[in-house]
Design a protein around this motif. Structure first.
Motif, mmCIF file in Angstrom:
data_model
loop_
_atom_site.group_PDB
_atom_site.id
_atom_site.type_symbol
_atom_site.label_atom_id
_atom_site.label_comp_id
_atom_site.label_asym_id
_atom_site.label_seq_id
_atom_site.Cartn_x
_atom_site.Cartn_y
_atom_site.Cartn_z
ATOM 1 N N SER A 231 -77.957 -74.905 -2.373
ATOM 2 C CA SER A 231 -78.618 -76.202 -2.151
ATOM 3 C C SER A 231 -79.249 -76.242 -0.760
ATOM 4 O O SER A 231 -79.018 -75.366 0.077
ATOM 5 N N VAL A 232 -80.003 -77.284 -0.517
ATOM 6 C CA VAL A 232 -80.613 -77.486 0.801
ATOM 7 C C VAL A 232 -79.535 -77.635 1.870
ATOM 8 O O VAL A 232 -79.680 -77.144 3.001
ATOM 9 N N ASN A 233 -78.425 -78.284 1.523
ATOM 10 C CA ASN A 233 -77.334 -78.462 2.485
ATOM 11 C C ASN A 233 -76.735 -77.130 2.921
ATOM 12 O O ASN A 233 -76.249 -77.000 4.048
ATOM 13 N N ASP A 234 -76.759 -76.152 2.027
ATOM 14 C CA ASP A 234 -76.256 -74.827 2.394
ATOM 15 C C ASP A 234 -77.105 -74.228 3.514
ATOM 16 O O ASP A 234 -76.585 -73.626 4.453
ATOM 17 N N TYR A 235 -78.403 -74.376 3.416
ATOM 18 C CA TYR A 235 -79.292 -73.856 4.450
ATOM 19 C C TYR A 235 -79.099 -74.614 5.774
ATOM 20 O O TYR A 235 -79.136 -74.028 6.860
ATOM 21 N N LYS A 236 -78.863 -75.926 5.673
ATOM 22 C CA LYS A 236 -78.611 -76.713 6.877
ATOM 23 C C LYS A 236 -77.315 -76.270 7.562
ATOM 24 O O LYS A 236 -77.256 -76.132 8.782
ATOM 25 N N GLU A 237 -76.285 -76.057 6.748
ATOM 26 C CA GLU A 237 -75.002 -75.601 7.288
ATOM 27 C C GLU A 237 -75.154 -74.229 7.931
ATOM 28 O O GLU A 237 -74.589 -73.955 8.991
ATOM 29 N N PHE A 238 -75.932 -73.376 7.281
ATOM 30 C CA PHE A 238 -76.180 -72.036 7.811
ATOM 31 C C PHE A 238 -76.884 -72.130 9.176
ATOM 32 O O PHE A 238 -76.528 -71.426 10.125
ATOM 33 N N ALA A 239 -77.877 -73.003 9.285
ATOM 34 C CA ALA A 239 -78.620 -73.158 10.541
ATOM 35 C C ALA A 239 -77.699 -73.619 11.663
ATOM 36 O O ALA A 239 -77.791 -73.124 12.799
ATOM 37 N N ILE A 240 -76.791 -74.550 11.361
ATOM 38 C CA ILE A 240 -75.847 -75.029 12.364
ATOM 39 C C ILE A 240 -74.942 -73.893 12.833
ATOM 40 O O ILE A 240 -74.702 -73.721 14.037
ATOM 41 N N GLN A 241 -74.444 -73.105 11.885
ATOM 42 C CA GLN A 241 -73.579 -71.981 12.230
ATOM 43 C C GLN A 241 -74.301 -70.976 13.131
ATOM 44 O O GLN A 241 -73.734 -70.460 14.100
ATOM 45 N N GLN A 242 -75.556 -70.693 12.791
ATOM 46 C CA GLN A 242 -76.315 -69.706 13.563
ATOM 47 C C GLN A 242 -76.616 -70.205 14.971
ATOM 48 O O GLN A 242 -76.584 -69.430 15.938
ATOM 49 N N LYS A 243 -76.909 -71.492 15.112
ATOM 50 C CA LYS A 243 -77.169 -72.040 16.438
ATOM 51 C C LYS A 243 -75.918 -71.988 17.304
ATOM 52 O O LYS A 243 -75.992 -71.743 18.511
ATOM 53 N N GLU A 244 -74.753 -72.222 16.701
ATOM 54 C CA GLU A 244 -73.498 -72.125 17.446
ATOM 55 C C GLU A 244 -73.259 -70.689 17.892
ATOM 56 O O GLU A 244 -72.759 -70.443 19.002
ATOM 57 N N ALA A 245 -73.639 -69.725 17.047
ATOM 58 C CA ALA A 245 -73.497 -68.310 17.407
ATOM 59 C C ALA A 245 -74.408 -67.958 18.578
ATOM 60 O O ALA A 245 -74.034 -67.179 19.469
ATOM 61 N N VAL A 246 -75.601 -68.530 18.606
ATOM 62 C CA VAL A 246 -76.536 -68.274 19.709
ATOM 63 C C VAL A 246 -75.993 -68.858 21.004
ATOM 64 O O VAL A 246 -76.148 -68.262 22.081
ATOM 65 N N ASP A 247 -75.332 -70.015 20.934
ATOM 66 C CA ASP A 247 -74.740 -70.615 22.127
ATOM 67 C C ASP A 247 -73.721 -69.660 22.762
ATOM 68 O O ASP A 247 -73.666 -69.522 23.996
ATOM 69 N N LYS A 248 -72.935 -68.990 21.937
ATOM 70 C CA LYS A 248 -71.972 -68.011 22.458
ATOM 71 C C LYS A 248 -72.696 -66.814 23.068
ATOM 72 O O LYS A 248 -72.274 -66.256 24.077
ATOM 73 N N GLU A 249 -73.786 -66.432 22.448
ATOM 74 C CA GLU A 249 -74.573 -65.304 22.941
ATOM 75 C C GLU A 249 -75.143 -65.590 24.326
ATOM 76 O O GLU A 249 -75.229 -64.692 25.175
#
Length: 201
Positions: free
Chosen positions: A142-160
């Motif tokens: 669903s669209v929400n899956d992509y939104k959740e994925f984007a949030i996860q990836q942005k959090e990973a970039v913050d650690k980077e």
């Protein structure tokens, strides 16, 4: 005799007017050559070019999203869904100039800056490519899956950003940018020294 007195009177008046104009121009030139630099003028100069006082960090990633339906913490068989994406994004780091402390002391302009923070973190939607996407009828993507994925990836970039010391690089860039910006002013460059530091330093 009357003509002579009139001539003398006009001469005196002319000298007085000339002196007034001369000293007026001298004072004007002094005022123009040595403009007053205040906390307000420094802050206005920085805010007018706030976009220049930032650091951009570009990234390119491959990410996988996966989940399944659950009951009481147990995954339901045959409900697993996943997708793999490649994408690019950009983080912009900077400071909140309204929180900067500026003081003009003698021939020194002291600037104490707030901590560097992430101003924006955006994934370029045009760069997204989807690979190996599941087609699970019991648990469709669903669209929400992509939104959740984007949030996860942005959090990973913050650690980077922390791991690669990007915040430290941004601090160095900020001090350099502010110094170059303020030194574009003849009044500041010729008459003042800059003392720039961070509150968390």
């Amino acid at each position: 005799m009357k003509n002579w007195k009139s001539y003398v009177t006009m001469l005196v008046v002319g000298i007085l007017i000339g002196a007034f104009l001369f000293f007026g121009m001298v004072n004007l030139n002094i005022g123009q050559s040595e403009p007053k630099v205040t906390q307000t003028t420094v802050l206005e100069q920085l805010q007018s070019a706030s976009d220049l006082i930032t650091t951009d960090y570009h990234y390119s990633k491959v990410g996988r999203y996966e989940n399944s339906l659950e009951i009481n913490g147990w995954s339901i068989p045959l409900t697993n869904k996943y997708f793999i994406l490649t994408y690019e994004g950009e983080v912009q780091l900077g400071i909140d100039l309204t929180k900067a402390d500026i003081a003009v002391r003698g021939d020194t302009i002291a600037i104490t800056l707030p901590p560097v923070e992430v101003l924006s973190n955006a994934i370029d939607e045009k760069s997204i490519e989807v690979y190996n996407e599941s087609k699970n009828v019991f648990n469709p993507i669903s669209v929400n899956d992509y939104k959740e994925f984007a949030i996860q990836q942005k959090e990973a970039v913050d650690k980077e950003l922390e791991e690669k010391n990007i915040y430290e690089i941004a601090k160095e860039n900020t001090i350099k940018s502010i110094s170059q910006l303020l030194n574009m002013s003849d009044a500041i460059r010729d008459q003042y020294k800059l003392d720039i530091k961070f509150k968390d330093a």
